[in-house]
Design a protein around this motif. Structure first.
Motif, PDB file in Angstrom:
ATOM      1  N   VAL A 109      56.889  32.724 -17.484  1.00 25.33           N
ATOM      2  CA  VAL A 109      57.178  33.920 -16.545  1.00 25.33           C
ATOM      3  C   VAL A 109      58.626  34.034 -16.270  1.00 25.33           C
ATOM      4  CG1 VAL A 109      56.783  34.361 -14.057  1.00 25.33           C
ATOM      5  CG2 VAL A 109      54.916  33.597 -15.312  1.00 25.33           C
ATOM      6  N   SER A 110      59.471  33.049 -16.148  1.00 26.08           N
ATOM      7  CA  SER A 110      60.759  33.046 -15.759  1.00 26.08           C
ATOM      8  C   SER A 110      61.502  33.844 -17.262  1.00 26.08           C
ATOM      9  CB  SER A 110      61.371  31.826 -15.485  1.00 26.08           C
ATOM     10  OG  SER A 110      61.784  31.012 -16.764  1.00 26.08           O
ATOM     11  N   THR A 111      61.079  33.582 -18.253  1.00 27.59           N
ATOM     12  CA  THR A 111      61.769  34.215 -19.310  1.00 27.59           C
ATOM     13  C   THR A 111      61.425  35.719 -19.741  1.00 27.59           C
ATOM     14  OG1 THR A 111      61.523  32.105 -20.642  1.00 27.59           O
ATOM     15  CG2 THR A 111      62.461  33.900 -21.886  1.00 27.59           C
TER      16      THR A 111
ATOM     17  N   ALA B 259      55.164  32.811 -27.549  1.00 32.65           N
ATOM     18  CA  ALA B 259      56.316  32.581 -28.161  1.00 32.65           C
ATOM     19  C   ALA B 259      56.826  33.831 -28.832  1.00 32.65           C
ATOM     20  CB  ALA B 259      56.184  31.424 -29.163  1.00 32.65           C
ATOM     21  N   PRO B 260      55.781  34.494 -29.762  1.00 37.04           N
ATOM     22  CA  PRO B 260      56.037  35.767 -30.225  1.00 37.04           C
ATOM     23  C   PRO B 260      56.538  36.733 -29.053  1.00 37.04           C
ATOM     24  CG  PRO B 260      54.198  35.068 -31.083  1.00 37.04           C
ATOM     25  CD  PRO B 260      54.258  34.087 -29.892  1.00 37.04           C
ATOM     26  N   VAL B 261      55.857  36.959 -28.075  1.00 40.89           N
ATOM     27  CA  VAL B 261      56.411  37.753 -27.035  1.00 40.89           C
ATOM     28  C   VAL B 261      57.614  37.560 -26.325  1.00 40.89           C
ATOM     29  CG1 VAL B 261      55.607  38.568 -24.694  1.00 40.89           C
ATOM     30  CG2 VAL B 261      53.860  37.960 -26.331  1.00 40.89           C
TER      31      VAL B 261
ATOM     32  N   MET C 139      67.114  44.097 -19.404  1.00 41.76           N
ATOM     33  CA  MET C 139      66.522  45.345 -20.036  1.00 41.76           C
ATOM     34  C   MET C 139      66.882  46.372 -19.187  1.00 41.76           C
ATOM     35  SD  MET C 139      65.417  45.961 -23.168  1.00 41.76           S
ATOM     36  CE  MET C 139      64.766  47.332 -24.048  1.00 41.76           C
ATOM     37  N   ARG C 140      66.126  46.435 -18.064  1.00 38.01           N
ATOM     38  CA  ARG C 140      66.006  47.452 -17.174  1.00 38.01           C
ATOM     39  C   ARG C 140      66.747  47.496 -15.940  1.00 38.01           C
ATOM     40  NH1 ARG C 140      63.054  51.324 -19.596  1.00 38.01           N
ATOM     41  NH2 ARG C 140      62.229  51.850 -17.569  1.00 38.01           N
TER      42      ARG C 140
ATOM     43  N   MET D 281      60.539  38.412 -29.012  1.00 36.89           N
ATOM     44  CA  MET D 281      60.565  39.955 -29.118  1.00 36.89           C
ATOM     45  C   MET D 281      61.313  40.474 -28.015  1.00 36.89           C
ATOM     46  SD  MET D 281      57.658  42.891 -29.704  1.00 36.89           S
ATOM     47  CE  MET D 281      57.264  43.152 -28.169  1.00 36.89           C
ATOM     48  N   LEU D 282      60.790  39.885 -26.927  1.00 38.06           N
ATOM     49  CA  LEU D 282      61.461  40.504 -25.763  1.00 38.06           C
ATOM     50  C   LEU D 282      62.979  40.185 -25.588  1.00 38.06           C
ATOM     51  CD1 LEU D 282      59.149  39.788 -22.791  1.00 38.06           C
ATOM     52  CD2 LEU D 282      60.015  42.127 -23.224  1.00 38.06           C
TER      53      LEU D 282
END
Lengths: 93, 130
Positions: A77-79, B87-89, A87-88, B92-93
């Protein structure tokens, strides 16, 4: 003899994970951009979860598992929140 | 006292191998995160920490508790499933953040770190349009 080897292996793995956390800390402190710091923080969460799991093996207790689940959830959640902010410009739009 | 003494031999061997493998791989991943020169290379370091290192330590924990309690203890599968999904999410972010910030920085005349994503602007940058 296998018990000694097992204790040694747990000590080695714990030492490796603690050294990995130190390396992540170095990248977190002197990372040139903000995304470097977010990546280092994410890896730091993951290493902390693995460290707690290994403490669970060392002391033979199942309670550590729940702390590991909590750390994994909070780290994700924190990441995501930090990445969204970079980003925004705000987390919840 | 802990339950390390009552572990059967086969489980002890498996747990030892997986713990040493997982610890070494976690260390290698963090070393890559610290040492590699640009961000787009550094993001590959934690990938093996998250997949192979965490997987090895989680399987070691599963084998240990299954053998120590003489019943099937597989609730570490919950963490494994969660990590494999998130992990992929996460990567990718972070990658999209890096590309976005590098391109935005370049538009203002600032040559940032990510030279991988240089956009071709002049004619000699595009060899396929001759």
């Amino acid at each position: 003899m296998l018990t000694d080897l097992l204790t040694l292996a747990i000590g080695f793995a714990t030492l490796c994970v603690v050294a990995a956390m130190l390396f992540c800390m170095v990248r977190l402190l002197l990372g040139p951009t903000a995304q470097d710091r977010v990546l280092a923080l994410d890896t730091l969460w993951m290493c902390a979860m693995l460290l707690i799991l290994m403490l669970g093996i060392r002391f033979g207790s199942l309670i550590y598992f729940e702390a590991a689940v909590l750390i994994a959830l909070t780290g994700f959640v924190s990441t995501v929140a930090l990445a969204k902010f970079l980003m925004r410009g705000e987390v919840i739009e | 006292m802990n339950g390390l003494e009552t572990l059967p031999a086969w489980a002890a061997v498996i747990v030892i191998c997986l713990l040493v493998l997982g610890g070494a791989i976690v260390l290698i991943g963090a070393l890559g995160l610290m040492r590699l020169p640009t961000f787009y290379q550094r993001i590959h370091g934690p990938a093996i920490t998250v997949t192979l290192g965490a997987g090895a330590i989680l399987i070691a924990s599963m084998v240990y508790f299954t053998a120590a309690q003489s019943r099937l203890v597989v609730h570490e599968l919950l963490i494994t499933l969660f990590i494999m999904m998130t992990a992929p999410v996460v990567s990718m972010l972070i990658m999209r953040v890096a590309v976005y910030r590098d391109l935005r920085g370049r538009k203002g005349g600032f040559a940032g770190e990510g030279d991988v994503y240089r956009q071709p602007t002049t004619a000699q940058d595009r060899p396929d349009t001759k």
